[in-house]
Design an enzyme around this catalytic site. Structure first.
Site, PDB file in Angstrom:
ATOM      1  N   HIS A  66       0.311   8.741   3.304  1.00  0.00           N
ATOM      2  CA  HIS A  66       1.189   8.021   2.378  1.00  0.00           C
ATOM      3  C   HIS A  66       0.863   8.511   0.968  1.00  0.00           C
ATOM      4  CE1 HIS A  66       2.329   3.882   0.441  1.00  0.00           C
ATOM      5  NE2 HIS A  66       3.152   4.854   0.086  1.00  0.00           N
ATOM      6  N   MET A  68       1.130   8.423  -2.634  1.00  0.00           N
ATOM      7  CA  MET A  68       1.538   7.706  -3.845  1.00  0.00           C
ATOM      8  C   MET A  68       1.177   8.627  -5.007  1.00  0.00           C
ATOM      9  SD  MET A  68       0.255   3.995  -2.534  1.00  0.00           S
ATOM     10  CE  MET A  68      -0.808   4.789  -1.319  1.00  0.00           C
ATOM     11  N   ASP A 175       4.427  -1.782   4.832  1.00  0.00           N
ATOM     12  CA  ASP A 175       3.091  -1.520   4.308  1.00  0.00           C
ATOM     13  C   ASP A 175       2.798  -2.416   3.112  1.00  0.00           C
ATOM     14  OD1 ASP A 175       1.667   1.530   2.831  1.00  0.00           O
ATOM     15  OD2 ASP A 175       0.765  -0.375   3.423  1.00  0.00           O
TER      16      ASP A 175
HETATM   17  C1  DX5 Z   1      -0.920   0.030  -1.077  1.00  0.00           C
HETATM   18  C2  DX5 Z   1      -1.094   0.899   0.163  1.00  0.00           C
HETATM   19  C3  DX5 Z   1      -1.230   0.059   1.412  1.00  0.00           C
HETATM   20  C4  DX5 Z   1      -2.464  -0.838   1.399  1.00  0.00           C
HETATM   21  C5  DX5 Z   1      -2.379  -1.821   2.541  1.00  0.00           C
HETATM   22  O1  DX5 Z   1      -0.531   0.834  -2.169  1.00  0.00           O
HETATM   23  O2  DX5 Z   1       0.005   1.756   0.327  1.00  0.00           O
HETATM   24  O3  DX5 Z   1      -1.276   0.934   2.547  1.00  0.00           O
HETATM   25  O4  DX5 Z   1      -3.630  -0.064   1.521  1.00  0.00           O
HETATM   26  O5  DX5 Z   1      -3.461  -2.714   2.388  1.00  0.00           O
HETATM   27  P1  DX5 Z   1      -3.260  -4.261   2.824  1.00  0.00           P
HETATM   28  O6  DX5 Z   1      -2.862  -4.208   4.269  1.00  0.00           O
HETATM   29  O7  DX5 Z   1      -4.622  -4.862   2.598  1.00  0.00           O
HETATM   30  O8  DX5 Z   1      -2.190  -4.820   1.947  1.00  0.00           O
HETATM   31 ZN    ZN Z   2       0.109   2.838   2.269  1.00  0.00          ZN
END
Ligand code: DX5
Ligand code: ZN
Length: 220
Positions: A66, A68, A175
């Protein structure tokens, strides 16, 4: 459609990362969600290529990257080489979304497109011919442990409806703030891949993983 849980290692104990990955894999988690944060697209910085390279050799799970990351096309080849099986990029981070998705497909791996909570779901429609997965963020990206945004449920439904009209088999990953307590609502809305970070890596990892898989059994 396959239902999968994708534990996010962002919430793992990095002094025990290899052991924890083995633990969730043995408990049945087939995906590993790898949250790359660049400090530009999101304020936080997490981890990147060297970490993926080292854990690639330690697990047979689907490496679900993922990104970002601002202008992620720059990193598609590097993450493919590091072992990514799936690369998800943010609509909001790509100067040319289609060019980036095409680059991922040309690398021979699956392509995901993610939208932040404030981005209208309609923006994904024009990419349904090329994506393998849509990631509907249910928190503002940038950190684990945040609260699920309830409006995400209607957004998931809308994306699932758009996908149905496209005639293609496209996964919906959700997510952010996913817990055993809201997983059923998210699956009922149309998601089939659930990312969970703190809900899995805090406490009993194997039990947490199995709790999600138990809920998903009713959807197979
Ligand atoms: C946030 C991430 C998520 C996060 C999920 O920017 O993309 O994948 O790590 O963590 P939880 O499940 O604790 O919200
Ligand atoms: Zn994520």
């Amino acid at each position: 459609m396959k239902y999968k849980v994708a534990p996010s290692i962002l919430s793992a104990d990095f002094t025990q990362l290899g052991n924890q990955i083995r633990e969730i894999e043995e408990a049945g988690a087939e995906y590993l969600h790898f949250d790359v944060m660049d400090g530009m697209f999101v304020p936080n910085i997490s981890f990147g290529i060297p970490v993926m390279k080292s854990i690639r050799s330690a697990t047979g799970q689907v490496m679900d990257a993922h990104l970002m990351v601002q202008d992620p096309i720059r990193y598609v080849d590097a993450f493919k080489e590091a072992g990514a099986d799936l690369i998800t990029v943010h609509f909001e981070a790509c100067p040319d979304v289609r060019a980036c998705l095409e680059k991922i497909k040309e690398a021979g791996i699956k392509a995901g497109l993610s939208i932040c909570p404030a981005t209208p779901v309609e923006v994904v429609k024009e990419y349904l011919d090329i994506v393998d997965m849509i990631l509907v963020m249910s928190v503002v990206p940038g950190a684990g442990g945040q609260a699920f945004i309830p409006e995400s449920l209607d957004r998931i439904k809308e994306v699932r409806e758009m996908i149905a009209q496209s005639g293609r088999e496209i996964d919906i990953q959700v997510d952010g703030g996913i817990k055993v307590s809201n997983a059923k609502d998210v699956l009922d809305a149309g998601a089939n891949i659930l990312v969970a970070g703190s809900a899995i890596f805090k406490g009993d990892l194997a039990k947490n993983t199995k709790d999600f898989l138990e809920i998903m059994k009713d959807y197979e």
